[in-house]
Write a protein that holds these residues in place. Structure first.
Motif, PDB file in Angstrom:
ATOM      1  N   GLY A   1      37.589  33.265  40.785  1.00 56.38           N
ATOM      2  CA  GLY A   1      37.931  34.617  41.179  1.00 56.38           C
ATOM      3  C   GLY A   1      39.216  34.664  41.996  1.00 56.38           C
ATOM      4  O   GLY A   1      40.091  35.516  41.766  1.00 56.38           O
ATOM      5  N   LEU A   2      39.359  33.740  42.938  1.00 58.83           N
ATOM      6  CA  LEU A   2      40.568  33.681  43.760  1.00 58.83           C
ATOM      7  C   LEU A   2      41.762  33.188  42.947  1.00 58.83           C
ATOM      8  O   LEU A   2      42.877  33.703  43.080  1.00 58.83           O
ATOM      9  N   ALA A   3      41.522  32.176  42.091  1.00 58.60           N
ATOM     10  CA  ALA A   3      42.618  31.601  41.307  1.00 58.60           C
ATOM     11  C   ALA A   3      43.176  32.589  40.296  1.00 58.60           C
ATOM     12  O   ALA A   3      44.386  32.639  40.069  1.00 58.60           O
ATOM     13  N   ILE A   4      42.315  33.385  39.691  1.00 56.29           N
ATOM     14  CA  ILE A   4      42.773  34.365  38.706  1.00 56.29           C
ATOM     15  C   ILE A   4      43.709  35.378  39.360  1.00 56.29           C
ATOM     16  O   ILE A   4      44.764  35.723  38.818  1.00 56.29           O
ATOM     17  N   VAL A   5      43.316  35.848  40.539  1.00 55.78           N
ATOM     18  CA  VAL A   5      44.152  36.816  41.253  1.00 55.78           C
ATOM     19  C   VAL A   5      45.476  36.184  41.686  1.00 55.78           C
ATOM     20  O   VAL A   5      46.539  36.795  41.603  1.00 55.78           O
TER      21      VAL A   5
ATOM     22  N   GLY B   1      46.549  33.437  37.852  1.00 54.85           N
ATOM     23  CA  GLY B   1      46.257  33.821  36.487  1.00 54.85           C
ATOM     24  C   GLY B   1      45.192  32.962  35.825  1.00 54.85           C
ATOM     25  O   GLY B   1      44.853  31.874  36.298  1.00 54.85           O
ATOM     26  N   THR B   2      44.680  33.453  34.700  1.00 52.36           N
ATOM     27  CA  THR B   2      43.570  32.779  34.016  1.00 52.36           C
ATOM     28  C   THR B   2      43.976  31.467  33.334  1.00 52.36           C
ATOM     29  O   THR B   2      43.166  30.549  33.212  1.00 52.36           O
ATOM     30  N   GLY B   3      45.222  31.368  32.883  1.00 50.31           N
ATOM     31  CA  GLY B   3      45.643  30.195  32.120  1.00 50.31           C
ATOM     32  C   GLY B   3      45.480  28.894  32.865  1.00 50.31           C
ATOM     33  O   GLY B   3      45.018  27.888  32.298  1.00 50.31           O
ATOM     34  N   TRP B   4      45.840  28.885  34.152  1.00 51.38           N
ATOM     35  CA  TRP B   4      45.744  27.660  34.933  1.00 51.38           C
ATOM     36  C   TRP B   4      44.290  27.265  35.180  1.00 51.38           C
ATOM     37  O   TRP B   4      43.979  26.090  35.385  1.00 51.38           O
ATOM     38  N   VAL B   5      43.391  28.248  35.174  1.00 47.36           N
ATOM     39  CA  VAL B   5      41.964  27.942  35.308  1.00 47.36           C
ATOM     40  C   VAL B   5      41.475  27.165  34.086  1.00 47.36           C
ATOM     41  O   VAL B   5      40.719  26.190  34.201  1.00 47.36           O
ATOM     42  N   PHE B   6      41.911  27.576  32.896  1.00 51.60           N
ATOM     43  CA  PHE B   6      41.532  26.853  31.675  1.00 51.60           C
ATOM     44  C   PHE B   6      42.060  25.415  31.690  1.00 51.60           C
ATOM     45  O   PHE B   6      41.363  24.480  31.293  1.00 51.60           O
TER      46      PHE B   6
ATOM     47  N   GLN C   1      36.018  28.312  33.902  1.00 54.82           N
ATOM     48  CA  GLN C   1      36.477  28.822  32.612  1.00 54.82           C
ATOM     49  C   GLN C   1      35.659  30.028  32.167  1.00 54.82           C
ATOM     50  O   GLN C   1      36.205  30.970  31.580  1.00 54.82           O
ATOM     51  N   ARG C   2      34.355  30.006  32.411  1.00 54.83           N
ATOM     52  CA  ARG C   2      33.523  31.137  31.984  1.00 54.83           C
ATOM     53  C   ARG C   2      33.987  32.441  32.629  1.00 54.83           C
ATOM     54  O   ARG C   2      34.085  33.479  31.967  1.00 54.83           O
TER      55      ARG C   2
END
Length: 420
Positions: free
Chosen positions: A159-163, A166-171, A27-28
């Motif tokens: 880093g891989l997940a955002i690319v 996207g960031t939403g699923w990381v949260f 998340q950070r």
């Protein structure tokens, strides 16, 4: 080296904590990157987000320490960890649905900071109730090892997940990870906890904690040094993002790589700390000086690869400094003051970020390398100054800080079974 893991309650706690910490680090990275995306790459916006997340520490961390001394720490942690998970869930839903705006992130940073400000001193002071005084230094080091193992895994995945997604699923993944730590705390055997008697509710307990620390020159020295280095030298959540994007022109995976490499160093530093039985002032001061010098050098590296490689020894020095400070403070205080002292410790450790974050963001607007170089210079200068003061006082060379009786309290009668 892993003696505290032989204790059932701590083993449960550690297994849940490592899962949650991976999510927190994911998340950070995602939060920092989302702020940069929503603000068109503004370092100032990143500094504001950091300031809002750490601002509640100024107001609430000492009250969190008071609550830790008054209440059942296990029950309190169950509620606080659940609240942190809900914050991650809310940000994830806003992001995935495409309605997130910068002010949403700012607001959730403030809420997250409020819950964290109370949770951190409670969690820190709860460790000794799980493992006892004899295993405290080892447990603090293992906590740092878990934190930094997650710091390696989390940013790399993020880093891989955002690319990719996207960031939403990381949260949302972070929200789910809190099930691990909440479940671990829920399943503990409460009869095996080494609890001290809760502090009765009385007026002036917060001020009593402040007076206690002020009456202890040893604690004051450690806390002042921690304040300056944490405020100006340990802003890597921001400085690495600025270096990756604005200096080297990288993407989220570049930021994740730099975060992972510094985590390799901090994990190594925590592993070395686990082998030490008692904290030493010479190690504390020496690691602070080395950290500052290495940070300056890392900020001058011409390529991202060399910067990343320098982050490894920077991480070793930083974690040696942090674990030594934490163990020194906890072993130096009386049990009934530990929660309040740890609240003050977390205040000085994190409370400077509302000042340091925007200041370093402003420096980053001028020059992307300036925050990390100036942060290293400040860390070096204040540590050398502290070293000179300690030499003059004759404190350098002592094996560790000793617990001193608070002049305003009666001699403690600590139960034999409560090794905290």
């Amino acid at each position: 080296m892993f003696g505290s893991l032989g204790i059932y309650n701590y083993r449960l706690y550690a297994s849940g904590q490592i899962i949650s910490l991976v999510g927190v680090w994911m998340q950070r990275v995602a939060q920092d990157w989302l702020v940069l995306e929503l603000s068109n790459g503004s370092p100032m916006a990143l500094g504001i987000a950091a300031s809002l997340q750490f601002l509640p520490v100024l107001l609430l961390s000492m009250w969190g320490g008071v609550l830790a001394d008054r209440m059942d720490k296990r029950k309190l942690l169950l509620w606080l960890e659940s609240a942190l998970g809900i914050c991650a869930l809310a940000l994830g839903i806003l992001d995935v649905t495409g309605v997130v705006e910068l002010w949403h992130v700012y607001l959730l940073c403030l809420l997250l900071g409020a819950f964290s400000a109370v949770e951190t001193p409670v969690r820190q002071s709860f460790v000794v109730e799980m493992v006892g005084r004899d295993q405290l230094t080892n447990a603090v080091a293992i906590n740092s090892m878990m934190f930094n193992l997650a710091r390696i895994i989390g940013p790399a995945i993020a880093g891989l997940a955002i690319v990719a997604i996207g960031t939403g699923w990381v949260f949302l993944a972070n929200a789910i990870s809190f099930v691990g730590v909440v479940g671990g705390i829920w399943l503990m055997r409460t009869t095996q906890l080494l609890r001290s008697d809760p502090l009765p509710r009385e007026k002036g307990q917060l001020l009593s904690g402040l007076r206690y620390v002020r009456s202890r020159p040893d604690l004051m020295t450690v806390m002042l040094l921690v304040f300056f280095i944490a405020t100006f030298g340990m802003n890597f959540y921001m400085t690495l993002a600025i270096m990756a994007r604005n200096v080297f022109g990288g993407d989220a995976d570049a930021y994740g790589l730099l975060s992972t490499l510094i985590a390799v160093g901090t994990l190594a530093g925590a592993t070395l700390a686990a082998k030490r039985k008692t904290p030493k002032m010479t190690v504390f001061i020496g690691s602070g000086v080395i950290f500052g010098i290495l940070e300056i050098i890392s900020g001058m590296m011409p390529t991202m690869l060399l910067t990343g490689l320098m982050m490894i020894p920077v991480g070793v020095a930083m974690m040696t400094f942090n674990t030594t400070a934490n163990a020194t403070i906890q072993l130096a205080v009386e049990p009934e003051m530990r929660g309040r002292v740890m609240g003050i410790y977390m205040l000085v450790f994190l409370g400077g970020n509302p000042v340091g974050g925007p200041l370093m963001g402003w420096l980053g607007e001028i020059n992307g390398r300036a925050p990390i170089i100036i942060g290293g210079a400040v860390s070096t200068l204040v540590t050398i100054t502290a070293w000179i003061i300690l030499v003059k006082r004759g404190d350098i060379g002592k094996p560790r800080l000793r617990r001193r009786q608070h002049p305003q309290t009666k001699p403690l009668q600590e139960p034999a079974e409560v090794t905290s």
